[in-house]
Design a protein around this motif. Structure first.
Motif, short mmCIF file in Angstrom:
data_model
loop_
_atom_site.label_atom_id
_atom_site.label_comp_id
_atom_site.label_asym_id
_atom_site.label_seq_id
_atom_site.Cartn_x
_atom_site.Cartn_y
_atom_site.Cartn_z
N VAL A 62 -21.81 -91.59 30.97
CA VAL A 62 -20.44 -91.86 30.56
C VAL A 62 -19.53 -90.78 31.14
O VAL A 62 -19.72 -89.60 30.84
N LEU A 63 -18.59 -91.19 32.00
CA LEU A 63 -17.55 -90.27 32.49
C LEU A 63 -16.48 -90.21 31.42
O LEU A 63 -15.79 -91.20 31.18
N LEU A 64 -16.32 -89.07 30.80
CA LEU A 64 -15.56 -88.98 29.56
C LEU A 64 -14.39 -88.01 29.67
O LEU A 64 -14.59 -86.81 29.95
N ASP A 65 -13.19 -88.51 29.43
CA ASP A 65 -12.04 -87.61 29.36
C ASP A 65 -12.10 -86.84 28.04
O ASP A 65 -12.60 -87.34 27.04
N VAL A 66 -11.59 -85.61 28.05
CA VAL A 66 -11.64 -84.75 26.87
C VAL A 66 -10.65 -85.22 25.81
O VAL A 66 -10.96 -85.26 24.62
N HIS A 67 -9.43 -85.55 26.24
CA HIS A 67 -8.36 -85.91 25.31
C HIS A 67 -8.15 -87.41 25.31
O HIS A 67 -7.71 -87.98 26.31
N LEU A 68 -8.48 -88.05 24.19
CA LEU A 68 -8.39 -89.50 24.06
C LEU A 68 -7.75 -89.88 22.73
O LEU A 68 -7.93 -89.17 21.73
N PRO A 69 -7.04 -91.00 22.69
CA PRO A 69 -6.55 -91.50 21.40
C PRO A 69 -7.73 -91.80 20.47
O PRO A 69 -8.74 -92.34 20.89
N GLY A 70 -7.60 -91.38 19.23
CA GLY A 70 -8.63 -91.69 18.25
C GLY A 70 -9.59 -90.56 17.96
O GLY A 70 -10.54 -90.74 17.19
N GLY A 71 -9.38 -89.38 18.57
CA GLY A 71 -10.24 -88.25 18.22
C GLY A 71 -10.80 -87.46 19.38
O GLY A 71 -11.40 -86.41 19.18
N GLY A 72 -10.64 -87.93 20.61
CA GLY A 72 -11.09 -87.15 21.75
C GLY A 72 -12.52 -87.43 22.15
O GLY A 72 -13.28 -88.13 21.47
N GLY A 73 -12.91 -86.84 23.29
CA GLY A 73 -14.24 -87.06 23.83
C GLY A 73 -15.36 -86.60 22.90
O GLY A 73 -16.42 -87.23 22.83
N VAL A 74 -15.13 -85.51 22.19
CA VAL A 74 -16.17 -85.01 21.27
C VAL A 74 -16.46 -86.02 20.17
O VAL A 74 -17.61 -86.19 19.76
N GLU A 75 -15.42 -86.73 19.71
CA GLU A 75 -15.63 -87.74 18.68
C GLU A 75 -16.45 -88.92 19.21
O GLU A 75 -17.29 -89.47 18.49
N VAL A 76 -16.23 -89.28 20.48
CA VAL A 76 -17.06 -90.33 21.09
C VAL A 76 -18.53 -89.92 21.05
O VAL A 76 -19.40 -90.68 20.61
N MET A 77 -18.81 -88.70 21.50
CA MET A 77 -20.20 -88.23 21.53
C MET A 77 -20.80 -88.15 20.14
O MET A 77 -21.96 -88.52 19.92
N ARG A 78 -20.02 -87.68 19.17
CA ARG A 78 -20.53 -87.56 17.79
C ARG A 78 -20.94 -88.93 17.26
O ARG A 78 -22.03 -89.09 16.69
N ARG A 79 -20.08 -89.92 17.46
CA ARG A 79 -20.36 -91.26 16.92
C ARG A 79 -21.51 -91.93 17.65
O ARG A 79 -22.35 -92.60 17.03
N VAL A 80 -21.58 -91.75 18.96
CA VAL A 80 -22.66 -92.38 19.72
C VAL A 80 -24.00 -91.75 19.39
O VAL A 80 -25.00 -92.45 19.18
N HIS A 81 -24.05 -90.43 19.29
CA HIS A 81 -25.31 -89.77 18.97
C HIS A 81 -25.77 -90.11 17.55
O HIS A 81 -26.97 -90.21 17.29
N ALA A 82 -24.81 -90.30 16.64
CA ALA A 82 -25.17 -90.69 15.27
C ALA A 82 -25.73 -92.11 15.23
O ALA A 82 -26.66 -92.40 14.46
N ALA A 83 -25.17 -92.99 16.06
CA ALA A 83 -25.59 -94.39 16.06
C ALA A 83 -26.82 -94.64 16.92
O ALA A 83 -27.56 -95.61 16.69
N VAL A 127 -11.30 -93.90 21.78
CA VAL A 127 -12.59 -93.60 21.15
C VAL A 127 -13.30 -94.87 20.69
O VAL A 127 -14.48 -95.08 21.00
N ASP A 128 -12.60 -95.72 19.95
CA ASP A 128 -13.24 -96.93 19.43
C ASP A 128 -13.77 -97.82 20.54
O ASP A 128 -14.88 -98.35 20.46
N GLU A 129 -12.94 -97.99 21.58
CA GLU A 129 -13.36 -98.85 22.69
C GLU A 129 -14.54 -98.24 23.43
O GLU A 129 -15.46 -98.95 23.84
N ALA A 130 -14.54 -96.92 23.59
CA ALA A 130 -15.65 -96.26 24.28
C ALA A 130 -16.96 -96.46 23.53
O ALA A 130 -18.00 -96.80 24.13
N VAL A 131 -16.93 -96.27 22.22
CA VAL A 131 -18.14 -96.45 21.42
C VAL A 131 -18.64 -97.89 21.51
O VAL A 131 -19.85 -98.14 21.66
N ALA A 132 -17.72 -98.85 21.46
CA ALA A 132 -18.11 -100.26 21.56
C ALA A 132 -18.70 -100.59 22.93
O ALA A 132 -19.73 -101.28 23.02
#
Length: 221
Positions: A57-78, A42-47
């Motif tokens: 973004v081709l995004l796997d659902v299950h990722l270390p750090g919170g999963g694909g949904v967490e990536v989308m949440r953080r990116v949309h917030a930022a 998750v952290d690396e994806a956001v960076a």
């Protein structure tokens, strides 16, 4: 045709990322898509999204750090209004994964059985604003928003399991042998056995047969 679609590949398996990149380059010959970066969690994806500004973004659902949904949440917030489009690419075709990922902001969801040319087409369509699903998965989304799938009840059961245990559970419930699960998930057979024991204990089940019925009743297969 215009400029190539800039793509970021997010998956925690390095071998899979390499394979996807090679498949896309082969299928598209660089003219349709351009893989600009990769990420494993998750952290690396956001960076990487902030650094490379991909179109899709081709995004796997299950990722270390919170999963694909967490990536989308953080990116949309930022990046409100400026976020890339997300296309889920996952081994899981379980209803709650598909629905949860779409609710999290993905424009599409395809499984890892997709071919290179099909994936190139899906990426291009998502970049153009379309919603793209593997055929069977579209029904899950329609059923969910029609109210015929009770996602909350399914989530309550699955909350007992880790993300890796969920992956093992689904594959075992579909009839995969332990060695096949190990190969699919890039883990050892012994690790599969350990996860399976934990799954049965947490779900209070006693056999593989009971697990298959449990998963089938919840439309996880």
């Amino acid at each position: 045709m215009g400029d190539p679609v800039k793509v970021l590949v997010v998956d925690d398996h390095a071998m899979f990322r390499v394979g996807v990149k090679a498949e896309l380059q082969s299928a598209a010959a660089g003219a349709v898509v351009d893989v600009v970066a990769e990420a494993a969690d998750v952290d690396e994806a956001v960076a990487r999204i902030a650094e490379t500004a991909p179109d899709v973004v081709l995004l796997d659902v299950h990722l270390p750090g919170g999963g694909g949904v967490e990536v989308m949440r953080r990116v949309h917030a930022a990046m409100p209004g400026g976020a890339p489009r997300f296309l889920a690419l996952s081994v899981s075709d379980a209803a709650e994964d598909v629905i949860g990922t779409i609710r999290g902001g993905a424009r599409g969801y395809v499984t890892k059985t997709i071919t290179g040319p099909e994936l190139v087409d899906a990426i291009r369509r998502v970049a153009d604003g379309d919603a793209v699903f593997s055929p069977r998965l579209a029904g899950f989304v329609l059923d969910a928003f029609a109210g015929s799938i009770q996602v909350a009840a399914v989530d309550e059961d699955l909350d007992r399991l880790t993300e890796r245990e969920r992956e093992v559970m689904r594959l075992i419930a579909r009839g995969y042998a332990y060695k096949e699960v190990a190969k699919e998930l890039f883990i050892s057979t012994k690790t599969v056995e350990t996860h399976m024991s934990s799954v049965l204990r947490k779900l209070q089940l006693s056999s593989r047969h009971e697990l298959t019925k449990w998963a089938s009743d919840r439309r996880l297969l």
